[in-house]
Write an enzyme that holds these catalytic residues in place. Sequence first.
Site, short mmCIF file in Angstrom:
data_model
loop_
_atom_site.label_atom_id
_atom_site.label_comp_id
_atom_site.label_asym_id
_atom_site.label_seq_id
_atom_site.Cartn_x
_atom_site.Cartn_y
_atom_site.Cartn_z
N LYS A 247 -3.94 -2.30 -2.70
CA LYS A 247 -4.54 -3.63 -3.34
C LYS A 247 -4.16 -3.83 -4.76
O LYS A 247 -3.87 -4.79 -5.48
CB LYS A 247 -6.12 -3.84 -3.03
CG LYS A 247 -6.07 -4.09 -1.34
CD LYS A 247 -7.69 -4.29 -1.11
CE LYS A 247 -7.74 -4.62 0.15
NZ LYS A 247 -7.68 -3.50 1.34
C1 LIG Z 1 -7.57 -3.48 2.80
C2 LIG Z 1 -6.92 -2.36 3.19
C3 LIG Z 1 -6.30 -2.32 4.50
C4 LIG Z 1 -5.93 -3.72 5.27
O1 LIG Z 1 -5.42 -4.51 4.62
P1 LIG Z 1 -5.30 -6.04 5.19
O2 LIG Z 1 -4.32 -6.76 4.06
O3 LIG Z 1 -6.66 -6.50 4.96
O4 LIG Z 1 -4.87 -6.07 6.42
C5 LIG Z 1 -5.65 -1.34 5.03
N1 LIG Z 1 -5.92 -0.09 4.47
C6 LIG Z 1 -6.30 0.00 3.10
C7 LIG Z 1 -6.39 1.45 2.57
C8 LIG Z 1 -7.05 -1.04 2.41
O5 LIG Z 1 -7.70 -0.93 1.34
#
Ligand SMILES: *Cc1c(COP(=O)(O)O)cnc(C)c1O
Length: 465
Positions: free
Chosen positions: A112
Site C-alpha cells: 500500500k
Molecule cells: C490490502 C492488502 C491486500 C489486498 O489488496 P487489495 O487491493 O484489497 O486486493 C493483500 N495483501 C496485503 C498485505 C494487503 O495489505
Amino acid sequence: MNYISTRGQAPVLDFEAVTLAGLASDGGLYVPEAWPALTPDELRALRGASYEETANAVIAKFVGDTLSAEEIAELTKAAYGAFSHAAVTPLVQLDGRHWLLELFHGPTLAFKDVALQLLGLLFEKFLTARGERLTIVGATSGDTGSAAINALAGRECAEVFMLHPAGRVSDVQRRQMTTVIAPNVHNLAIEGSFDDAQAHVKRMFRDPDMAGLRLSAVNSINWARLMAQIVYYVYAAVRLGAPDRSVAFSVPTGNFGDVFAGYVAARMGLPVERLIVATNVNDILHRALSAGDYSAGTVSPTAAPSMDIQVSSNFERLLFDLADRDPARLTAMMEGFDETKRLRLDDDIREKAAAMFSSARIDADEMSMTLQWAWRQTGNLIDPHTAIGLAAARQEELAADVPVVTLATAHPAKFETAVERATGMRPQLPGRLSGLMDRAEAYETLPGTYEAVRDFVRTNAALPA
Ligand SMILES: *Cc1c(COP(=O)(O)O)cnc(C)c1O
C-alpha cells in the site's frame, strides 16, 4: 484525460478532481473515459528504465494536463526515493518458472506504500495550490492505516483520524500507526470489530453535522491509488521480456484493487497471459469468477487479515468494463447487490472475465505448506498474503514458457507469528524499523458508539465542523 462514474450520474472530472474526490456522488467509482494505450515500441523503450522512469511514462497517460512531465518526475522521485531497495519493486526468482515481485520495500512494509506515498504528495500539491485542507477519516484492519499515516504525517494539507479495532490488529501493525507522533495524526482504538469502525466512518460521511470538516478518504476506491499500482505490472513484465513475451501474475486479493490495476495494464497493451486472483477462505471473488456467484458471506478471521473482506469494492470497476461500460446495466446489477448481497453474473460477463482471470481459494493448510515450500526450497521467507498468491500461482496450468509473477504484498515481519508457526523461523524487522517495539505510542481508546467517535473528531479537528 477525463474520468466518468461507473453509474453514469456523477459529474465528469479531470485527474486533479478525481484524486481529491474518492467515491463518485452517484455511489459509483471513477474510471478513465477510455483506456490509454502503451504501444509495443513504448514498452520496448522502457527496457532498462528505472522504476521512477517507468512510473513517469505510465502516469503521463492518465493525468491529462493537470501535471507536466517535470512535475510528475518530481513527484515520483520524492515518492519512491524513500523506498529501501534501489529497484523499488525488485523481482526475485524462485525457480525456473516462478518469480516474486517484492512490493514491501516502502516505509510501512506493505504494497500500500507504493500508492499512498504518491497519493500523499498529490494531495499536498493539489490542495496547497487551491489553499484548501481536508480531514481524512478512515478505518483500518492494519496495513492501509499505517501507510496512510506515514504518507500524510506532518503535511499541512490534511488532518488524519484513523480508526482501528482495539486489540484486533497485530502489535507491529498498531505500533506502525501509533508511534507516528504528529499534530495532524490522530489514532483511535475503537472497541468492537473492524466492520463496526468502518460503519462509524461511513456514517460520518453522511452526517450533516460533519459537513464543515471537508471529509475525504484514502481507501482503494481512489483512482490515483490504482494508477500508481499499474506501474509495477509494467516494470516487472518489461524486465521479463514484454512486449515480446507475455507474463502471468498471481495477486492475493481483498478489495480487488491490486489485481484491477493489472487488468488496466493489460487493457493498455501490456501482454498479460493471465491474472490469477488468489483469495483466502473469504472467497467471494473466487466464487464470482469460477461460478458466477458474487454473494457476500460472513467474514472468517484468517492469518492473512488484509484479505478478510466479503465485499470487494473495486469489482464494480471490472463489471462496468465487461458490461461494455453501460452505466444503466451496471447500476441495475449493483443496486440489486446492495439490496440482497447477491449477484449472479450474466454469461457474457463470465465469458469475458474467464478470458483474462483465473481464481483460486487457498485454505490455511495450503497457505502454510506454501510458506514452508518457499522457505525450504528457495530460501525465501514470505508473508501469509504472499503465500496465498504463490499457492494459487503454483496450481495454475500454463504453457511452459510463461513466467508467473506472484505479487509479494507484505514483508514477513509484519505477520511474524504466522510465519514462525509455519517455518520455525522468526522474520526480523528491517533495520530502519528495529526500534519500533520500544518507541512511545500515542492513541485514544474510545467506546464503540458512533457518538463517541463523532464527538472526538469534532472536538479535535482543526477545521470547524
Ligand atoms: C490490502 C492488502 C491486500 C489486498 O489488496 P487489495 O487491493 O484489497 O486486493 C493483500 N495483501 C496485503 C498485505 C494487503 O495489505
